[in-house]
Design a protein around this motif. Structure first.
Motif, PDB file in Angstrom:
ATOM      1  N   LEU A 158       0.828  -1.211   0.000  1.00  0.00           N
ATOM      2  CA  LEU A 158       0.000   0.000   0.000  1.00  0.00           C
ATOM      3  C   LEU A 158       0.863   1.262   0.000  1.00  0.00           C
ATOM      4  O   LEU A 158       0.507   2.260  -0.647  1.00  0.00           O
ATOM      5  CB  LEU A 158      -0.933   0.005   1.212  1.00  0.00           C
ATOM      6  N   HIS A 162       0.581   4.023  -2.817  1.00  0.00           N
ATOM      7  CA  HIS A 162       0.366   5.409  -2.415  1.00  0.00           C
ATOM      8  C   HIS A 162       1.418   6.325  -3.050  1.00  0.00           C
ATOM      9  O   HIS A 162       1.110   7.424  -3.517  1.00  0.00           O
ATOM     10  CB  HIS A 162       0.409   5.498  -0.885  1.00  0.00           C
ATOM     11  N   THR A 171      -3.283  10.700   3.557  1.00  0.00           N
ATOM     12  CA  THR A 171      -4.037   9.579   2.974  1.00  0.00           C
ATOM     13  C   THR A 171      -3.425   8.250   3.384  1.00  0.00           C
ATOM     14  O   THR A 171      -4.143   7.286   3.680  1.00  0.00           O
ATOM     15  CB  THR A 171      -4.056   9.706   1.446  1.00  0.00           C
ATOM     16  N   LEU A 172      -2.092   8.180   3.418  1.00  0.00           N
ATOM     17  CA  LEU A 172      -1.426   6.939   3.816  1.00  0.00           C
ATOM     18  C   LEU A 172      -1.719   6.591   5.268  1.00  0.00           C
ATOM     19  O   LEU A 172      -2.044   5.441   5.585  1.00  0.00           O
ATOM     20  CB  LEU A 172       0.081   7.079   3.596  1.00  0.00           C
ATOM     21  N   THR A 175      -5.268   5.448   5.663  1.00  0.00           N
ATOM     22  CA  THR A 175      -5.437   4.113   5.087  1.00  0.00           C
ATOM     23  C   THR A 175      -5.011   3.033   6.064  1.00  0.00           C
ATOM     24  O   THR A 175      -5.733   2.053   6.304  1.00  0.00           O
ATOM     25  CB  THR A 175      -4.615   3.992   3.791  1.00  0.00           C
ATOM     26  N   LEU A 201      -7.618   2.267   0.986  1.00  0.00           N
ATOM     27  CA  LEU A 201      -6.930   3.356   0.294  1.00  0.00           C
ATOM     28  C   LEU A 201      -7.920   4.215  -0.489  1.00  0.00           C
ATOM     29  O   LEU A 201      -7.789   5.453  -0.532  1.00  0.00           O
ATOM     30  CB  LEU A 201      -5.870   2.779  -0.646  1.00  0.00           C
ATOM     31  N   SER A 205      -8.562   8.157   0.264  1.00  0.00           N
ATOM     32  CA  SER A 205      -8.363   9.131  -0.816  1.00  0.00           C
ATOM     33  C   SER A 205      -9.563  10.061  -0.933  1.00  0.00           C
ATOM     34  O   SER A 205      -9.418  11.267  -1.125  1.00  0.00           O
ATOM     35  CB  SER A 205      -8.126   8.412  -2.145  1.00  0.00           C
TER      36      SER A 205
END
Length: 380
Positions: A158, A162, A171-172, A175, A201, A205
């Motif tokens: 992931l 990303h 966002t990471l 997630t 994810l 986002s």
């Protein structure tokens, strides 16, 4: 008809599109502007004379002709207005009236005490929300097919996805927070673990990104067509239902952004702190520490590595984080072990990412620990 009431029409029917798209970018921009100006000029010449709607006497008509000047074309306008985008209203904007008078929008006086009060309230709220870890550390006692190593493999993938999509750092972190929360709430089959990861994810986002939300077909592609679009959307709905639509969370990255000014971190030290925080994402044992502790421990360890004295200021850092040195020393020691053992790790997406010039190549830093010393007296 007034100038600002004339519709903007651009005729590009006789334009050679082949030459346009083969040209360089700056040539295409200049060509577009030239076409717009030419089209606007021809449009004004084709417009029939407009009859005045109101009868004016001779003095008023003369005054009107003197007071108004027609704008030639819209190509003279600034680019944001020409593209239909509205400029943000600032305190320094000057408006032009029809009678050629100008006025200045009132400037809002900033009250430092009020601004500091808001900032302190926000920091206190975020610190209290992240004061304790939200995880029970029982995920792999609950899961029957998923192991810690499988979690590390998924998160490493992931992180790479990303980075390829060039998404926001927040966002990471969101997630991975979603993945960790779902692991404690729902038994996931081994065949569906990657599906839940890519759906997490997708949700993060939508929550954090503005212009860079990946399309579902892109997510299908990065999964090597292992899951169709319908399954990804179904997993998205399942995750949101499990979390009861509660996606609000803090992250160590956000806490680090708050503390960097007080800690007086330069760009390279800040990037090294971020590297340490992201290294902690792959280790399941690190979720026992709150986001506040992770961000504080990263700053403390970087001060040790860079030999910045004091490593943890009692006046500034303790007051803003609410943590003493003894509260973060254990977490910082584990971060130090992660940093030293990166060369032996199987998962290297984070190390590869932070070896790029964009991240100031902080993953290439090597430290050696003297076995006779403790963390709080280490020299690197």
């Amino acid at each position: 008809m007034k100038a600002h009431q004339i519709p903007r029409l651009f005729c590009v029917a006789d334009y050679q599109k082949e030459n346009f798209y083969c040209a360089a970018k700056h040539q295409r921009v200049q060509s577009s502007l030239a076409i717009r100006e030419k089209s606007s000029n021809s449009f004004h010449s084709m417009m029939p004379p407009q009859k005045p709607q109101l009868k004016l006497n001779e003095d008023q008509s003369n005054r009107t002709r003197e007071g108004f000047q027609r704008v030639k074309t819209d190509s003279n306008m600034p680019m944001p207005l020409r593209n239909g985008r509205n400029l943000s209203i600032t305190s320094g904007v000057t408006a032009i009236l029809t009678n050629k008078t100008t006025f200045q929008l009132p400037q809002k006086a900033e009250n430092p005490q009020l601004v500091n009060g808001y900032k302190n309230e926000i920091v206190t709220y975020m610190r209290d929300r992240s004061s304790k870890s939200n995880f029970k550390m029982t995920a792999f006692q609950f899961q029957t097919e998923i192991t810690e190593k499988m979690r590390s493999i998924l998160l490493d993938w992931l992180i790479d996805v990303h980075h390829k999509f060039k998404l926001d750092p927040e966002t990471l972190f969101l997630t991975i927070s979603i993945v960790n929360r779902v692991l404690e709430l729902h038994q996931i089959p081994k065949q569906k673990f990657q599906l839940y990861g890519i759906a997490a994810l997708f949700i993060a986002s939508k929550y954090e990104e503005v212009y860079s939300v990946p399309h579902v077909r892109d997510l299908v592609y990065v999964c090597d067509n292992a899951y169709p679009k319908e399954e990804i959307l179904e997993a998205e709905g399942k995750i949101i239902s499990l979390l009861s639509f509660d996606l609000l969370t803090t992250s160590p990255y956000r806490m680090l952004n708050i503390y960097q000014e007080t800690a007086k971190l330069d760009q390279k030290n800040f990037m090294l702190c971020r590297y340490l925080i992201e290294l902690s994402l792959l280790e399941y044992s690190m979720i026992q520490y709150s986001n506040n502790v992770l961000a504080s421990a990263a700053i403390y360890l970087v001060h040790k590595i860079r030999r910045i004295h004091p490593s943890w200021s009692q006046d500034s850092m303790v007051s803003i984080t609410g943590l003493n040195e003894i509260d973060i020393r254990t977490c910082a020691k584990e971060m130090c072990n992660l940093l030293q053992g990166q060369d032996k790790k199987q998962f290297n997406s984070i190390r590869k990412k932070f070896s790029l010039p964009k991240y100031l190549e902080v993953s290439k830093i090597r430290i050696e620990k003297r076995p006779s010393q403790h963390l709080h007296t280490l020299q690197y």
